[in-house]
Design a protein around this motif. Sequence first.
Motif, PDB file in Angstrom:
ATOM      1  N   THR A  75       0.916  -1.244   0.043  1.00  0.00           N
ATOM      2  CA  THR A  75       0.151   0.047   0.119  1.00  0.00           C
ATOM      3  C   THR A  75       1.009   1.166   0.125  1.00  0.00           C
ATOM      4  OG1 THR A  75      -1.704  -1.145   1.289  1.00  0.00           O
ATOM      5  CG2 THR A  75      -1.713   0.996   1.329  1.00  0.00           C
ATOM      6  N   GLY A  76       0.498   2.276  -0.806  1.00  0.00           N
ATOM      7  CA  GLY A  76       1.363   3.618  -1.027  1.00  0.00           C
ATOM      8  C   GLY A  76       2.532   3.221  -1.873  1.00  0.00           C
ATOM      9  N   LEU A  77       2.413   2.192  -2.797  1.00  0.00           N
ATOM     10  CA  LEU A  77       3.727   2.103  -3.682  1.00  0.00           C
ATOM     11  C   LEU A  77       3.808   3.098  -4.856  1.00  0.00           C
ATOM     12  CD1 LEU A  77       5.931  -0.014  -4.324  1.00  0.00           C
ATOM     13  CD2 LEU A  77       4.473  -0.961  -5.754  1.00  0.00           C
ATOM     14  N   LYS A  78       4.925   3.661  -4.935  1.00  0.00           N
ATOM     15  CA  LYS A  78       5.144   4.562  -5.734  1.00  0.00           C
ATOM     16  C   LYS A  78       5.679   4.171  -7.345  1.00  0.00           C
ATOM     17  CE  LYS A  78       3.118   7.631  -3.083  1.00  0.00           C
ATOM     18  NZ  LYS A  78       1.863   8.293  -3.338  1.00  0.00           N
ATOM     19  N   LYS A  79       6.672   3.287  -7.108  1.00  0.00           N
ATOM     20  CA  LYS A  79       7.648   3.082  -8.202  1.00  0.00           C
ATOM     21  C   LYS A  79       8.049   1.504  -8.039  1.00  0.00           C
ATOM     22  CE  LYS A  79       8.255   7.036 -10.671  1.00  0.00           C
ATOM     23  NZ  LYS A  79       7.872   7.240 -12.114  1.00  0.00           N
ATOM     24  N   TYR A  88       6.024  -0.036 -15.375  1.00  0.00           N
ATOM     25  CA  TYR A  88       4.658   0.454 -15.121  1.00  0.00           C
ATOM     26  C   TYR A  88       3.908  -0.621 -14.368  1.00  0.00           C
ATOM     27  CZ  TYR A  88      -0.384   1.192 -16.173  1.00  0.00           C
ATOM     28  OH  TYR A  88      -1.737   1.139 -16.106  1.00  0.00           O
ATOM     29  N   PHE A  89       2.691  -0.076 -13.461  1.00  0.00           N
ATOM     30  CA  PHE A  89       1.889  -1.023 -12.699  1.00  0.00           C
ATOM     31  C   PHE A  89       0.749  -0.387 -12.715  1.00  0.00           C
ATOM     32  CE2 PHE A  89       4.126   1.162  -9.394  1.00  0.00           C
ATOM     33  CZ  PHE A  89       3.126   1.442  -8.545  1.00  0.00           C
ATOM     34  N   ASN A  90      -0.279  -1.086 -12.742  1.00  0.00           N
ATOM     35  CA  ASN A  90      -1.740  -0.518 -12.425  1.00  0.00           C
ATOM     36  C   ASN A  90      -1.907  -0.679 -11.081  1.00  0.00           C
ATOM     37  OD1 ASN A  90      -4.449   0.074 -12.418  1.00  0.00           O
ATOM     38  ND2 ASN A  90      -4.840  -0.900 -14.554  1.00  0.00           N
ATOM     39  N   VAL A  91      -2.505   0.408 -10.419  1.00  0.00           N
ATOM     40  CA  VAL A  91      -2.694   0.470  -8.812  1.00  0.00           C
ATOM     41  C   VAL A  91      -4.089  -0.341  -8.540  1.00  0.00           C
ATOM     42  CG1 VAL A  91      -1.750   2.772  -8.504  1.00  0.00           C
ATOM     43  CG2 VAL A  91      -4.185   2.617  -9.422  1.00  0.00           C
ATOM     44  N   VAL A  92      -4.836  -0.704  -9.611  1.00  0.00           N
ATOM     45  CA  VAL A  92      -6.042  -1.326  -9.403  1.00  0.00           C
ATOM     46  C   VAL A  92      -5.674  -2.996  -8.794  1.00  0.00           C
ATOM     47  CG1 VAL A  92      -8.043  -2.659 -10.398  1.00  0.00           C
ATOM     48  CG2 VAL A  92      -7.500  -0.284 -10.953  1.00  0.00           C
ATOM     49  N   PHE A  93      -4.436  -3.389  -9.367  1.00  0.00           N
ATOM     50  CA  PHE A  93      -3.845  -4.666  -9.060  1.00  0.00           C
ATOM     51  C   PHE A  93      -2.797  -4.612  -7.935  1.00  0.00           C
ATOM     52  CE2 PHE A  93      -4.801  -4.846 -13.584  1.00  0.00           C
ATOM     53  CZ  PHE A  93      -5.950  -5.594 -13.616  1.00  0.00           C
TER      54      PHE A  93
END
Length: 456
Positions: A75-79, A88-93
């Motif tokens: 939770t709170g991951l930025k990079k 790239y990552f999708n915050v939905v996942f």
Amino acid sequence: MKQYILNKKYWAPLAFLGMMCCALLFTSCDNSDSASKSIAVSKVFLEDVNSSVPDREVSFVRLGQTIRIEGSGFTGLKKVYINGYSTYFNVVFVSDNSIILSVSADTPTIEADPGERNTIRFVNDNTETVFPFQIRASRPTISSISNTMPNPGEKITVAGSGLTEINKVVFPGNVTVTTGITSDPEGEFFTVIMPNGVSDIGGSLFVEGSNGGAYSPAYFNFKKGLLLNFDGSGSHGYWGTSTSMIQPEDLQSTAIGTGTISQGKYVPHRPARIASFDAAKNRCTEVWTAGNGVDNWRAQLTPYIPANTALDKVAFQFDMYVPEVWQDSGFLKLCMINNFNGGEWTGACYNFVPWILDGKSTAVRTDGWVTVTIPLNKFYAWSKEAYTFETVLAFREAATYQNFGIYFENSDIKLKDVTGTDSTVEFPSKATSVKVYTDNWRIVSLNTPTYNDFPN
């Protein structure tokens, strides 16, 4: 009394304001905690809907693949940086306990900074976590081997793709080599020394490197498939006194070649008694196996290459040495039986013209002996449809003259005959004194074992 009334009058809005401040305070503390909380990784899973195990725990990932990472504190991951590459990552996942992301095809592997290679780095506002994890490029493949029947101690070149940092080569007979291997940084080839003790039943090479493992076709050192080596394997057939017929006295045995050296006797397709070949001439020389009553391909070969093997998985191989430039004229005709007059581009033969490359005349020369591989479905009689090895066996058994042979021909060449596609380009023949030597004629299997990243 007035004071009491005043306090009562403003109590509700003041209380609401206080509640808001407290809420903001707690929210700020919560976000701060999430941003400063360290990330821990416990497991990594490969997500592959096409696999029998669509969610498999793994110790490496390849470019382009999708992984699910389990742990805590996401939770709170930025990079996310994979091998130093911002991914790239999708915050939905993303949840506190897992993240799903795909490894970009642009991610560096062997070219990554050594300090960042084989790592996944997770970054939030105040902390970061580096997780060691192997990142591989696409699966390695083997497309060719410079010489598939070398002498022990000779260096061979294995070509393909993804062949980076090869650290182990297993030869037929389970002979393993881990030293003296030199890999191309781009992964297009590696070199290795032929060890002693390799099985003469032959088989595949197995190699391992930074991108995993790969097998070659099962054609390495397959001495059981020798049709003729002019030194006791197979029988040299010859008859008559025509200038074209290669006789035993035409064979040579002086050691020639650099790197990979000749093995005993071999055939010069322009023997010393012939100074040069005239232009527009076919069947300039011919060399044959003994044929009827001696050659028995079914008995010799089917214990290793079943008759029902698809013809594109069976090949004729020979070793060739060309010490001086071969270009513009001349070719070898491979004859499945003794039934050709010369000049044919049809039937159970194949014309090998190595100097025509991409439609142009190109200089050909070899430092040492190299292996040539011609799949049997390239022979013109069997190039249009799918056949099995049984077709070739039965064809030879029905022939009047069962000799297998090679002509040297020096006639004009139409590019369309070489490529099988329409073209008006022609290569007029020229007189030539080219030297071409061959040895170790053999039938081999092109079957390649399947390498699985995750064997059952």
